[in-house]
Design a protein around this motif. Sequence first.
Motif, PDB file in Angstrom:
ATOM      1  N   PHE A  27       0.838  -1.204   0.000  1.00 28.00           N
ATOM      2  CA  PHE A  27       0.000   0.000   0.000  1.00 28.00           C
ATOM      3  C   PHE A  27       0.873   1.254   0.000  1.00 28.00           C
ATOM      4  O   PHE A  27       0.666   2.177  -0.804  1.00 28.00           O
ATOM      5  N   ILE A  28       1.860   1.290   0.873  1.00 28.89           N
ATOM      6  CA  ILE A  28       2.715   2.481   0.990  1.00 28.89           C
ATOM      7  C   ILE A  28       3.545   2.672  -0.279  1.00 28.89           C
ATOM      8  O   ILE A  28       3.683   3.794  -0.787  1.00 28.89           O
ATOM      9  N   VAL A  29       4.104   1.581  -0.807  1.00 34.96           N
ATOM     10  CA  VAL A  29       4.913   1.688  -2.024  1.00 34.96           C
ATOM     11  C   VAL A  29       4.075   2.184  -3.192  1.00 34.96           C
ATOM     12  O   VAL A  29       4.488   3.080  -3.949  1.00 34.96           O
ATOM     13  N   LEU A  30       2.875   1.633  -3.353  1.00 33.68           N
ATOM     14  CA  LEU A  30       2.017   2.043  -4.460  1.00 33.68           C
ATOM     15  C   LEU A  30       1.544   3.483  -4.305  1.00 33.68           C
ATOM     16  O   LEU A  30       1.359   4.192  -5.299  1.00 33.68           O
ATOM     17  N   SER A  31       1.360   3.930  -3.080  1.00 31.35           N
ATOM     18  CA  SER A  31       0.930   5.317  -2.870  1.00 31.35           C
ATOM     19  C   SER A  31       2.001   6.297  -3.329  1.00 31.35           C
ATOM     20  O   SER A  31       1.686   7.388  -3.823  1.00 31.35           O
ATOM     21  N   ARG A  32       3.278   5.919  -3.191  1.00 31.37           N
ATOM     22  CA  ARG A  32       4.360   6.805  -3.639  1.00 31.37           C
ATOM     23  C   ARG A  32       4.518   6.797  -5.153  1.00 31.37           C
ATOM     24  O   ARG A  32       5.094   7.734  -5.720  1.00 31.37           O
ATOM     25  N   ALA A  33       4.002   5.741  -5.815  1.00 35.28           N
ATOM     26  CA  ALA A  33       4.123   5.652  -7.273  1.00 35.28           C
ATOM     27  C   ALA A  33       2.916   6.245  -7.996  1.00 35.28           C
ATOM     28  O   ALA A  33       2.898   6.284  -9.224  1.00 35.28           O
ATOM     29  N   SER A  34       1.902   6.700  -7.263  1.00 30.71           N
ATOM     30  CA  SER A  34       0.700   7.240  -7.898  1.00 30.71           C
ATOM     31  C   SER A  34       0.968   8.613  -8.497  1.00 30.71           C
ATOM     32  O   SER A  34       1.942   9.290  -8.158  1.00 30.71           O
ATOM     33  N   VAL A  35       0.082   9.016  -9.400  1.00 34.87           N
ATOM     34  CA  VAL A  35       0.266  10.259 -10.159  1.00 34.87           C
ATOM     35  C   VAL A  35       0.153  11.475  -9.244  1.00 34.87           C
ATOM     36  O   VAL A  35      -0.745  11.554  -8.393  1.00 34.87           O
ATOM     37  N   LYS A  36       1.062  12.410  -9.430  1.00 37.50           N
ATOM     38  CA  LYS A  36       1.049  13.660  -8.657  1.00 37.50           C
ATOM     39  C   LYS A  36       0.234  14.723  -9.412  1.00 37.50           C
ATOM     40  O   LYS A  36       0.406  14.884 -10.618  1.00 37.50           O
ATOM     41  N   PRO A  37      -0.645  15.443  -8.741  1.00 34.49           N
ATOM     42  CA  PRO A  37      -1.430  16.477  -9.428  1.00 34.49           C
ATOM     43  C   PRO A  37      -0.600  17.724  -9.699  1.00 34.49           C
ATOM     44  O   PRO A  37       0.361  18.021  -8.974  1.00 34.49           O
ATOM     45  N   ASP A  38      -0.985  18.472 -10.753  1.00 32.65           N
ATOM     46  CA  ASP A  38      -0.305  19.736 -11.028  1.00 32.65           C
ATOM     47  C   ASP A  38      -0.844  20.815 -10.090  1.00 32.65           C
ATOM     48  O   ASP A  38      -1.821  20.587  -9.357  1.00 32.65           O
ATOM     49  N   PRO A  39      -0.239  22.005 -10.059  1.00 35.03           N
ATOM     50  CA  PRO A  39      -0.677  23.047  -9.106  1.00 35.03           C
ATOM     51  C   PRO A  39      -2.145  23.431  -9.241  1.00 35.03           C
ATOM     52  O   PRO A  39      -2.821  23.645  -8.231  1.00 35.03           O
ATOM     53  N   GLU A  40      -2.654  23.523 -10.475  1.00 31.81           N
ATOM     54  CA  GLU A  40      -4.059  23.904 -10.656  1.00 31.81           C
ATOM     55  C   GLU A  40      -4.977  22.814 -10.119  1.00 31.81           C
ATOM     56  O   GLU A  40      -5.988  23.095  -9.463  1.00 31.81           O
ATOM     57  N   ALA A  41      -4.637  21.538 -10.374  1.00 35.97           N
ATOM     58  CA  ALA A  41      -5.442  20.435  -9.841  1.00 35.97           C
ATOM     59  C   ALA A  41      -5.370  20.407  -8.319  1.00 35.97           C
ATOM     60  O   ALA A  41      -6.373  20.119  -7.643  1.00 35.97           O
ATOM     61  N   THR A  42      -4.224  20.729  -7.753  1.00 36.26           N
ATOM     62  CA  THR A  42      -4.082  20.785  -6.299  1.00 36.26           C
ATOM     63  C   THR A  42      -5.012  21.829  -5.702  1.00 36.26           C
ATOM     64  O   THR A  42      -5.636  21.605  -4.658  1.00 36.26           O
ATOM     65  N   ARG A  43      -5.119  22.962  -6.383  1.00 37.76           N
ATOM     66  CA  ARG A  43      -6.011  24.022  -5.895  1.00 37.76           C
ATOM     67  C   ARG A  43      -7.468  23.574  -5.945  1.00 37.76           C
ATOM     68  O   ARG A  43      -8.245  23.836  -5.012  1.00 37.76           O
ATOM     69  N   ILE A  44      -7.858  22.874  -7.005  1.00 32.68           N
ATOM     70  CA  ILE A  44      -9.248  22.429  -7.162  1.00 32.68           C
ATOM     71  C   ILE A  44      -9.583  21.355  -6.129  1.00 32.68           C
ATOM     72  O   ILE A  44     -10.670  21.356  -5.536  1.00 32.68           O
ATOM     73  N   ILE A  45      -8.671  20.447  -5.879  1.00 28.86           N
ATOM     74  CA  ILE A  45      -8.938  19.355  -4.934  1.00 28.86           C
ATOM     75  C   ILE A  45      -9.052  19.862  -3.508  1.00 28.86           C
ATOM     76  O   ILE A  45      -9.822  19.343  -2.706  1.00 28.86           O
ATOM     77  N   GLY A  46      -8.295  20.883  -3.148  1.00 29.27           N
ATOM     78  CA  GLY A  46      -8.439  21.519  -1.836  1.00 29.27           C
ATOM     79  C   GLY A  46      -7.971  20.652  -0.696  1.00 29.27           C
ATOM     80  O   GLY A  46      -6.906  20.021  -0.752  1.00 29.27           O
ATOM     81  N   ASN A  47      -8.772  20.582   0.373  1.00 24.74           N
ATOM     82  CA  ASN A  47      -8.375  19.863   1.586  1.00 24.74           C
ATOM     83  C   ASN A  47      -8.249  18.354   1.379  1.00 24.74           C
ATOM     84  O   ASN A  47      -7.644  17.657   2.194  1.00 24.74           O
ATOM     85  N   ALA A  48      -8.818  17.845   0.292  1.00 23.69           N
ATOM     86  CA  ALA A  48      -8.720  16.402   0.025  1.00 23.69           C
ATOM     87  C   ALA A  48      -7.372  16.014  -0.552  1.00 23.69           C
ATOM     88  O   ALA A  48      -7.117  14.830  -0.782  1.00 23.69           O
ATOM     89  N   ILE A  49      -6.487  16.997  -0.764  1.00 24.32           N
ATOM     90  CA  ILE A  49      -5.215  16.710  -1.402  1.00 24.32           C
ATOM     91  C   ILE A  49      -4.366  15.740  -0.583  1.00 24.32           C
ATOM     92  O   ILE A  49      -3.592  14.948  -1.140  1.00 24.32           O
ATOM     93  N   SER A  50      -4.522  15.744   0.728  1.00 25.04           N
ATOM     94  CA  SER A  50      -3.729  14.832   1.569  1.00 25.04           C
ATOM     95  C   SER A  50      -4.244  13.399   1.509  1.00 25.04           C
ATOM     96  O   SER A  50      -3.597  12.484   2.044  1.00 25.04           O
ATOM     97  N   LEU A  51      -5.394  13.175   0.844  1.00 25.28           N
ATOM     98  CA  LEU A  51      -5.981  11.835   0.779  1.00 25.28           C
ATOM     99  C   LEU A  51      -5.846  11.190  -0.593  1.00 25.28           C
ATOM    100  O   LEU A  51      -6.114   9.995  -0.742  1.00 25.28           O
ATOM    101  N   ILE A  52      -5.473  11.981  -1.616  1.00 30.04           N
ATOM    102  CA  ILE A  52      -5.550  11.445  -2.978  1.00 30.04           C
ATOM    103  C   ILE A  52      -4.549  10.325  -3.229  1.00 30.04           C
ATOM    104  O   ILE A  52      -4.795   9.449  -4.065  1.00 30.04           O
ATOM    105  N   HIS A  53      -3.418  10.307  -2.504  1.00 24.12           N
ATOM    106  CA  HIS A  53      -2.440   9.245  -2.722  1.00 24.12           C
ATOM    107  C   HIS A  53      -2.824   7.954  -1.999  1.00 24.12           C
ATOM    108  O   HIS A  53      -2.190   6.915  -2.226  1.00 24.12           O
TER     109      HIS A  53
END
Length: 624
Positions: A27-53
């Motif tokens: 689980f931890i290894v796969l979470s580090r390999a998941s896609v990283k959002p760009d700055p605009e997507a980070t802004r749209i996702i908001g407080n959920a950004i810490s959960l997306i991985h």
Amino acid sequence: MASTTIARTECRRYLRGKIPWIVALCFIVLSRASVKPDPEATRIIGNAISLIHAQPPTVIIVPFAAAAISFRSIIRERESGTARILLGTETTRPGLVLGMVLGRATALLVPILAATILVVGYDTLQYGQFSPLLLLGFLTLSAAYVFAWTGLIVGISAASSSTTRAIILGSIATIGFTLWNDVTLSFVWQLTTGTTPGTELAYPDAFAVAGWLSPVSAFQVLVNWLFGVPIGPDSTVTQVADAMRQTGEFAPTPPPLSPWWAWVFLLAWPALTLVTGITIFQRSDLAPRSQPEILRRLIDVVPSLPPLSERQFDWLPGRSNIIDSLPGSWQPLARREFHQLARTPLVWAVGGLVFVAAILSLSPASYIQQALGSRVPLAALQQPLRFIGGIGVLFGTFRSVIHERDTGAIRFTAGTAVSRTETLVGFTLGRAAAFAVPIVLAVVLTCLVAVPQHGIVPLSMLAVFLSYTVLFVVVIAGIGVSLSTILRSQAVAGFAVLVFAAVQIMWLQISNIIYWVVSGTNVSGFTPPSNPFYLVIRWFPPLQLSNVVTNAIIGVPNSAATATGVISNLQPNQFSNSVVVRLHYSSDVPVWYLHPSAALVGLILWMFVPFAIALALYRTRTID
């Protein structure tokens, strides 16, 4: 023994083992390999950004982990006889099934929740945004997802009459639902509507709803709804990217249904399989296989067909003087394995499915028919042979040595003049011959049925294709027998086959990640790098190598794609992630290791290397 006691026992048993640590680590290894959002997507996702991985590893890990610990949950109790002991107490059959679901799901939930909290904690420090309510909601959805998948697999185990059937059905459900929107839905849609999903999609609303039907898709919809991003069956990052891709602005598409329907789709599958499994379990004898096989009963009651007997298989391989004249003492064991397996529905079902799938592929686009001519039937057989045939042979061989060891029959085999090397050879060749007969018949029948439409396949080409078909079956049988020798548990071996099949299907994405790790260059199949080593990685699995070899036999340009895919890619204005060597490297063989003969050697090595490892372990281990 009450159901809660069974649940408690099962939960403690798995929590004391290695599985929770393995699940949490993956689980931890796969979470580090998941896609990283760009700055605009980070802004749209908001407080959920810490959960997306935490979302992608939950989606992928849970189905396969649930399958690994629940394949044999009920059938193992029946085969070992402990079901009679458990049901001799106050426990009922439904209580036994539900206790298994509760205990094993709880054991799986513990590492999932612990790993989620660790990943979210790390991302909170990284992004500086956190919402306790969103975390609580995500943990609740994760718990529902874990129990849904565990219930689905336990229900299949309760409905199955043998470990092999439980693993086959469970693997089909796991892979089919996990790859629902990528592979399964397109196949089901084409089969039911006769149209291929594309730019001009028929019934687009129904297709959008169908994309929510799998437990994986339903979980993704609910998570995206919780996070407040565009609702759909993909990950949060993908949904946001898709909403921004068309116009460059954030313009989400309204969902086809209310998100509440996702709860129905998520819970309906485990409920359906549990009800079906409990019903079949209640009507069945506790000892599996105590009833005659359905297929055999149907054949026996038809007046025009004689009952199945040993003589009816005398014409098949295994009784030839040529076979008996070969060196070694493996022939009797191979003959026994052949006759036992040839009378089971599995081998004939595999051959039948290869034939049906090939027949459904006999009408490609007109430009493909013009390019291939009478070779169309062989091109139609490529996908069914490598996927249905290859995976089917694996499922028919992964228990060969383990079952002998579990039943004690391996001691009788070891007490004869057959050496341990000859034992593995006998298992491999006997089971390979049992599968080769229906698969070869499927190839021949496909070519015969296609004669009125496409003409006669060149006989020399057909002979080479049939020879390769037999070799391919032997290679896959060798891999299956090797797995059965190396691994000592039926559940672990079944899970290994499941992972093997999933890796073959998802190899495009996996190969891109491997090349990125090795070279540091991010690539996709649409824009392959100039380094031919990329194709070595793309071609590495045996099922990919199969296409390279059969393309050379059929006479199409060098590629690991199917012949129809290669010809399609050669058309103007066509784009695909299937790499045709000629298009990207200006030659069919830019380096020696991309020659089809090298692919054939690589395919053979896929049998000999695991076989050598299995033989070394088999010689040093105790017989049981």
